[in-house]
Design a protein around this motif. Sequence first.
Motif, PDB file in Angstrom:
ATOM      1  N   GLY A  68       0.835  -1.194   0.000  1.00  0.00           N
ATOM      2  CA  GLY A  68       0.000   0.000   0.000  1.00  0.00           C
ATOM      3  C   GLY A  68       0.871   1.246   0.000  1.00  0.00           C
ATOM      4  N   HIS A  69       0.524   2.186   0.879  1.00  0.00           N
ATOM      5  CA  HIS A  69       1.298   3.421   0.985  1.00  0.00           C
ATOM      6  C   HIS A  69       1.750   3.593   2.432  1.00  0.00           C
ATOM      7  CE1 HIS A  69      -1.283   4.097  -2.591  1.00  0.00           C
ATOM      8  NE2 HIS A  69      -0.203   4.682  -3.061  1.00  0.00           N
ATOM      9  N   PRO A  70       3.030   3.429   2.690  1.00  0.00           N
ATOM     10  CA  PRO A  70       3.538   3.543   4.062  1.00  0.00           C
ATOM     11  C   PRO A  70       3.275   4.926   4.656  1.00  0.00           C
ATOM     12  CG  PRO A  70       5.172   2.539   2.615  1.00  0.00           C
ATOM     13  CD  PRO A  70       4.092   3.061   1.736  1.00  0.00           C
ATOM     14  N   SER A  71       2.970   4.954   5.940  1.00  0.00           N
ATOM     15  CA  SER A  71       2.746   6.220   6.638  1.00  0.00           C
ATOM     16  C   SER A  71       3.177   6.052   8.091  1.00  0.00           C
ATOM     17  CB  SER A  71       1.266   6.621   6.577  1.00  0.00           C
ATOM     18  OG  SER A  71       0.473   5.746   7.374  1.00  0.00           O
ATOM     19  N   TRP A  72       3.186   7.157   8.829  1.00  0.00           N
ATOM     20  CA  TRP A  72       3.584   7.094  10.235  1.00  0.00           C
ATOM     21  C   TRP A  72       2.638   6.216  11.042  1.00  0.00           C
ATOM     22  CZ3 TRP A  72       0.213   8.640  14.020  1.00  0.00           C
ATOM     23  CH2 TRP A  72      -0.882   9.395  13.609  1.00  0.00           C
TER      24      TRP A  72
END
Length: 245
Positions: free
Chosen positions: A29-33
């Motif tokens: 997916g899209h890595p985030s904090w």
Amino acid sequence: MMKNNIVIPHEHGGWAMVSVPFIIGMLAGHPSWMHVLLFLAWLFLYLASYPFLQALKKRSKRGHLIKWGITYSVIAVLCVLVPLVKHPELFYFAIPLVCLLLVNIWHVKRKAEREMLNDLCALLIFALGGAAAYLIGDGGWDRTMVWVILFNFIYFIGTVFFVKTVFRKRGNQRWFTASRIYHILLLIIPWIVGLPWMTLAYVFALVRAFIYGGKQIRPMKVGILEVVGAVYFLVVTVIVIQMKL
């Protein structure tokens, strides 16, 4: 295992199983904090499960084990609060996780932790961690999530076969044959689900099973093979899934 009164799991493969599926799901997916908090929650949930399950078997150390289980659980809950508020759909994972954990508890109570069904349930729990990581990375209940669960699940089944053939089932020809057949099937499954390049992710596991399966190997060497195999699988899987997206 207890070192300086700290209770931590001692299985080499467990650390790979808790992290590799999660990282694959995150990168699919899209890595985030948010993934940092979710991973910490997932890690401490894994740490909590160990002393709680051990407490079912060891009466003399039960109080100490439960204390550490509660400590890890509190940290896990604190870490997961924000991800749950931001992504309430994570609650859907609770039902299968609880059901699978109940199977693990049942096996522990029967002193049958080494049975294959117990291993499969544990592996599916870890694979669902990857699905959760994918979901909060702007993923959905889609084909990619199925890939994250499936490819992690079948890879780690292979590691279970391998480890059993070099330790508890060494010398058992049926297990050795089953392990080889399974690792060959690993090369076929990606073609069936429409992602043939994923075959590459299972090459190392196949070679490992044929070269070292059934042989007497030092635990340290087995641990090294598991780490190398997990890293290889992680890198190839991420590349293939990214190419397909």
